[in-house]
Design a protein around this motif. Sequence first.
Motif, PDB file in Angstrom:
ATOM      1  N   LEU A   4      -8.968  10.298  17.992  1.00 47.14           N
ATOM      2  CA  LEU A   4      -9.691  10.138  16.774  1.00 47.14           C
ATOM      3  C   LEU A   4      -9.991   8.786  16.735  1.00 47.14           C
ATOM      4  O   LEU A   4      -9.136   7.934  17.015  1.00 47.14           O
ATOM      5  CB  LEU A   4      -9.193  10.736  15.663  1.00 47.14           C
ATOM      6  CG  LEU A   4      -9.025  12.388  15.746  1.00 47.14           C
ATOM      7  CD1 LEU A   4      -8.643  12.739  14.585  1.00 47.14           C
ATOM      8  CD2 LEU A   4     -10.436  13.027  15.993  1.00 47.14           C
ATOM      9  N   THR A   7     -10.006   4.980  11.191  1.00 47.13           N
ATOM     10  CA  THR A   7     -10.968   4.970  10.271  1.00 47.13           C
ATOM     11  C   THR A   7     -10.308   3.745   9.378  1.00 47.13           C
ATOM     12  O   THR A   7     -10.725   3.773   8.212  1.00 47.13           O
ATOM     13  CB  THR A   7     -11.365   6.082   9.544  1.00 47.13           C
ATOM     14  OG1 THR A   7     -10.115   6.730   8.984  1.00 47.13           O
ATOM     15  CG2 THR A   7     -12.341   7.101  10.364  1.00 47.13           C
ATOM     16  N   ILE A  46     -17.444  21.086   8.358  1.00 48.07           N
ATOM     17  CA  ILE A  46     -17.080  19.756   8.137  1.00 48.07           C
ATOM     18  C   ILE A  46     -15.678  19.581   7.194  1.00 48.07           C
ATOM     19  O   ILE A  46     -15.387  20.355   6.362  1.00 48.07           O
ATOM     20  CB  ILE A  46     -18.086  19.031   7.150  1.00 48.07           C
ATOM     21  CG1 ILE A  46     -19.356  18.854   8.134  1.00 48.07           C
ATOM     22  CG2 ILE A  46     -17.586  17.644   6.655  1.00 48.07           C
ATOM     23  CD1 ILE A  46     -20.544  18.384   7.338  1.00 48.07           C
ATOM     24  N   LEU A  63     -18.803   8.993   9.570  1.00 42.41           N
ATOM     25  CA  LEU A  63     -18.112   9.685  10.614  1.00 42.41           C
ATOM     26  C   LEU A  63     -17.702  10.935  10.167  1.00 42.41           C
ATOM     27  O   LEU A  63     -17.240  11.066   8.973  1.00 42.41           O
ATOM     28  CB  LEU A  63     -16.915   8.812  10.863  1.00 42.41           C
ATOM     29  CG  LEU A  63     -15.955   9.426  12.010  1.00 42.41           C
ATOM     30  CD1 LEU A  63     -16.586   9.540  13.332  1.00 42.41           C
ATOM     31  CD2 LEU A  63     -14.518   8.817  12.040  1.00 42.41           C
ATOM     32  N   ARG A  65     -15.818  14.435  10.754  1.00 44.22           N
ATOM     33  CA  ARG A  65     -14.718  15.166  11.280  1.00 44.22           C
ATOM     34  C   ARG A  65     -15.004  16.747  11.087  1.00 44.22           C
ATOM     35  O   ARG A  65     -15.275  17.117  10.025  1.00 44.22           O
ATOM     36  CB  ARG A  65     -13.637  14.734  11.108  1.00 44.22           C
ATOM     37  CG  ARG A  65     -13.202  13.523  11.445  1.00 44.22           C
ATOM     38  CD  ARG A  65     -12.021  13.009  11.819  1.00 44.22           C
ATOM     39  NE  ARG A  65     -11.712  11.852  12.340  1.00 44.22           N
ATOM     40  CZ  ARG A  65     -10.920  10.782  11.943  1.00 44.22           C
ATOM     41  NH1 ARG A  65     -10.217  10.864  10.745  1.00 44.22           N
ATOM     42  NH2 ARG A  65     -10.944   9.587  12.855  1.00 44.22           N
ATOM     43  N   THR A  75     -14.886  17.138  17.973  1.00 46.24           N
ATOM     44  CA  THR A  75     -13.946  16.927  16.857  1.00 46.24           C
ATOM     45  C   THR A  75     -14.486  16.001  15.851  1.00 46.24           C
ATOM     46  O   THR A  75     -14.342  16.322  14.717  1.00 46.24           O
ATOM     47  CB  THR A  75     -12.309  16.336  17.409  1.00 46.24           C
ATOM     48  OG1 THR A  75     -11.892  17.314  18.136  1.00 46.24           O
ATOM     49  CG2 THR A  75     -11.777  16.238  15.963  1.00 46.24           C
ATOM     50  N   GLU A  76     -15.245  15.102  16.166  1.00 50.19           N
ATOM     51  CA  GLU A  76     -16.017  14.194  15.344  1.00 50.19           C
ATOM     52  C   GLU A  76     -17.308  13.623  15.915  1.00 50.19           C
ATOM     53  O   GLU A  76     -17.332  13.830  17.255  1.00 50.19           O
ATOM     54  CB  GLU A  76     -14.944  13.032  15.091  1.00 50.19           C
ATOM     55  CG  GLU A  76     -14.658  12.472  16.169  1.00 50.19           C
ATOM     56  CD  GLU A  76     -13.658  11.151  15.980  1.00 50.19           C
ATOM     57  OE1 GLU A  76     -12.911  11.063  14.677  1.00 50.19           O
ATOM     58  OE2 GLU A  76     -13.161  10.459  16.969  1.00 50.19           O
ATOM     59  N   ARG A  77     -18.087  13.089  15.102  1.00 46.77           N
ATOM     60  CA  ARG A  77     -19.308  12.496  15.425  1.00 46.77           C
ATOM     61  C   ARG A  77     -20.095  11.690  14.406  1.00 46.77           C
ATOM     62  O   ARG A  77     -19.495  11.698  13.277  1.00 46.77           O
ATOM     63  CB  ARG A  77     -20.417  13.527  15.932  1.00 46.77           C
ATOM     64  CG  ARG A  77     -20.994  14.413  14.802  1.00 46.77           C
ATOM     65  CD  ARG A  77     -21.960  15.429  15.160  1.00 46.77           C
ATOM     66  NE  ARG A  77     -23.344  15.355  14.844  1.00 46.77           N
ATOM     67  CZ  ARG A  77     -24.299  16.235  14.823  1.00 46.77           C
ATOM     68  NH1 ARG A  77     -23.982  17.448  15.163  1.00 46.77           N
ATOM     69  NH2 ARG A  77     -25.471  15.770  14.728  1.00 46.77           N
ATOM     70  N   TRP A  78     -20.840  10.755  14.913  1.00 48.02           N
ATOM     71  CA  TRP A  78     -21.575   9.927  13.876  1.00 48.02           C
ATOM     72  C   TRP A  78     -22.748  10.523  13.333  1.00 48.02           C
ATOM     73  O   TRP A  78     -23.607  11.318  13.949  1.00 48.02           O
ATOM     74  CB  TRP A  78     -21.900   8.580  14.582  1.00 48.02           C
ATOM     75  CG  TRP A  78     -20.754   7.807  14.855  1.00 48.02           C
ATOM     76  CD1 TRP A  78     -20.113   7.832  16.268  1.00 48.02           C
ATOM     77  CD2 TRP A  78     -19.793   7.007  14.103  1.00 48.02           C
ATOM     78  NE1 TRP A  78     -19.145   6.951  16.422  1.00 48.02           N
ATOM     79  CE2 TRP A  78     -18.950   6.617  15.183  1.00 48.02           C
ATOM     80  CE3 TRP A  78     -19.852   6.665  12.820  1.00 48.02           C
ATOM     81  CZ2 TRP A  78     -17.694   5.829  14.456  1.00 48.02           C
ATOM     82  CZ3 TRP A  78     -18.749   5.969  12.196  1.00 48.02           C
ATOM     83  CH2 TRP A  78     -17.959   5.380  13.198  1.00 48.02           C
TER      84      TRP A  78
END
Length: 83
Positions: A4, A7, A46, A63, A65, A75-78
């Motif tokens: 990941l 952050t 989310i 970000l 998740r 699993t994650e994206r912007w």
Amino acid sequence: MDMLIDTSDLPFGRDLDYESADEVEQLDALAAEAKAFVQNDSFARISKLTLAFGVVPILGLFLVRFENPRKPEDTERWAVVGD
């Protein structure tokens, strides 16, 4: 094991040094816009929306998740929102 994005150095919304409550309200609006956009474009739920960068009302970079994504790479994206 998932890799990941770290952050730990990203701002987290209300901890930012904004000059007015209006700016915080506008940031909340950008967060809501990002959440709505991602929910309309994704089947996964989310789990967390984290502010990465914001210049209200122009730009919000978040970000996102997800809980239980279909594929590990999902699993994650912007999400980028604003004017």
